[in-house]
Write an enzyme that holds these catalytic residues in place. Structure first.
Site, PDB file in Angstrom:
ATOM      1  CG  ASP A 125      -7.461  -3.420  -1.762  1.00 53.86           C
ATOM      2  OD1 ASP A 125      -7.934  -2.362  -1.005  1.00 53.86           O
ATOM      3  OD2 ASP A 125      -6.232  -3.510  -1.714  1.00 53.86           O
ATOM      4  CG  HIS A 143      -5.467  -2.823   1.433  1.00 47.12           C
ATOM      5  ND1 HIS A 143      -4.899  -2.435   0.046  1.00 47.12           N
ATOM      6  CD2 HIS A 143      -4.962  -2.049   2.353  1.00 47.12           C
ATOM      7  CE1 HIS A 143      -4.104  -1.964   0.348  1.00 47.12           C
ATOM      8  NE2 HIS A 143      -4.008  -1.169   1.691  1.00 47.12           N
ATOM      9  CB  SER A 195      -1.024   0.022   0.930  1.00 44.35           C
ATOM     10  OG  SER A 195      -1.902   1.041   0.883  1.00 44.35           O
TER      11      SER A 195
END
Length: 277
Positions: free
Chosen positions: A223, A256, A147
């Site tokens: 996600d 995620h 991320s």
């Protein structure tokens, strides 16, 4: 360097340490895993850069990297994501900025510029300490992240292809200058002149001529940040236009979280090991 904890793991040694950081103006904590073979010879180093709200501990506890790192003979270094301490400025109600959200850049705007210099910490201070205290072959370094940390990995590799020989990412923020959860942070850290943001944006670095041989990116299709924050197709477009190799794997049904990261961690470590030798 101060030892916070050390324990045997998969024949090697997992440690958590701290150092006094001049760049960040505080003590910075980080984790290092050394495989057993580090007792015999220097080993390649892979840096794992974590995401928003994380510390070194998230991947340490949930990343499931030690067994494969031990098998492949890799040293894994896990820095923190931002400066820490009561004296460090923060926006405690904003999880996308401040502590836990350093974005792997060097801030230029007050009051953030006094402490939020994560790029200098990771490129200058911490490597010097790693080289001096661990059996690390600093001529063979790779970088990976998740991320916000995926953003950091991509940008550091593009700016320093002479240092990093491999790069991969889990669900990276590929264009932080336009993403919902990163654009406000860039403005606060770097000011309103968007030209200053370009060196911290992977797609714009590529547009401006930065190059790296190839990337591995895994992205979950479930996600929740995919459409507005991550947008891997923008990296795909940029790499295609610059003839940069990109293995982009859209992983069906994954989100995620570290459930996603741990599932494909071994693939990424094998990718790095193959390129680091």
């Amino acid at each position: 360097m101060k030892i916070i904890s050390e324990a045997k793991a998969h024949g090697g040694r997992q440690g958590v340490y701290s150092m006094e950081s001049e760049a960040c103006g505080c003590d910075m904590t980080f984790a290092v895993f050394q495989p057993l073979v580090a007792k015999e010879h220097l080993c390649p180093v892979v840096w794992f850069l974590s995401g928003l709200t994380c510390t070194h501990a998230n991947v340490l506890d949930k990343g499931e990297y030690r067994r494969m790192a031990a098998e492949l003979g890799l040293i894994i270094v896990c820095p923190d994501t931002s400066p820490r301490g009561d004296h460090v400025p923060d926006e405690p109600d904003n999880w996308q900025f401040g502590k836990g959200a350093g974005f792997y850049l060097d801030a230029t705007q007050a009051p953030w510029s006094k402490h939020f210099n994560m790029e200098s910490h990771i490129l200058e201070e911490l490597p010097e300490l790693i080289a001096g205290h661990f059996a690390a072959d600093m001529g063979r370094q790779g970088v990976m992240g998740h991320s916000m940390g995926g953003h950091g990995a991509l940008t550091l590799a593009l700016k320093h292809p002479d240092r990093f020989k491999s790069c991969s990412a889990f669900a990276p923020i590929v264009q932080p200058s336009t993403a919902d959860w990163s654009r406000p942070a860039l403005e606060k850290y770097l000011g309103t002149d968007e030209a200053a943001w370009r060196r911290y944006d992977a797609t714009q670095l590529i547009e401006d001529g930065a190059r790296f041989p190839e990337f591995l990116v895994d992205q979950g299709t479930a996600d929740g940040f995919l459409e507005n924050g991550l947008r891997p197709w923008l990296l795909e477009e940029a790499c295609r236009g610059a003839d940069i190799g990109l293995t982009l794997r859209m992983q069906e049904g994954y989100d995620h979280s570290y459930n996603f990261i741990s599932t494909f961690m071994e693939d990424h470590l094998a990718w790095h090991a193959a390129r680091l030798g």
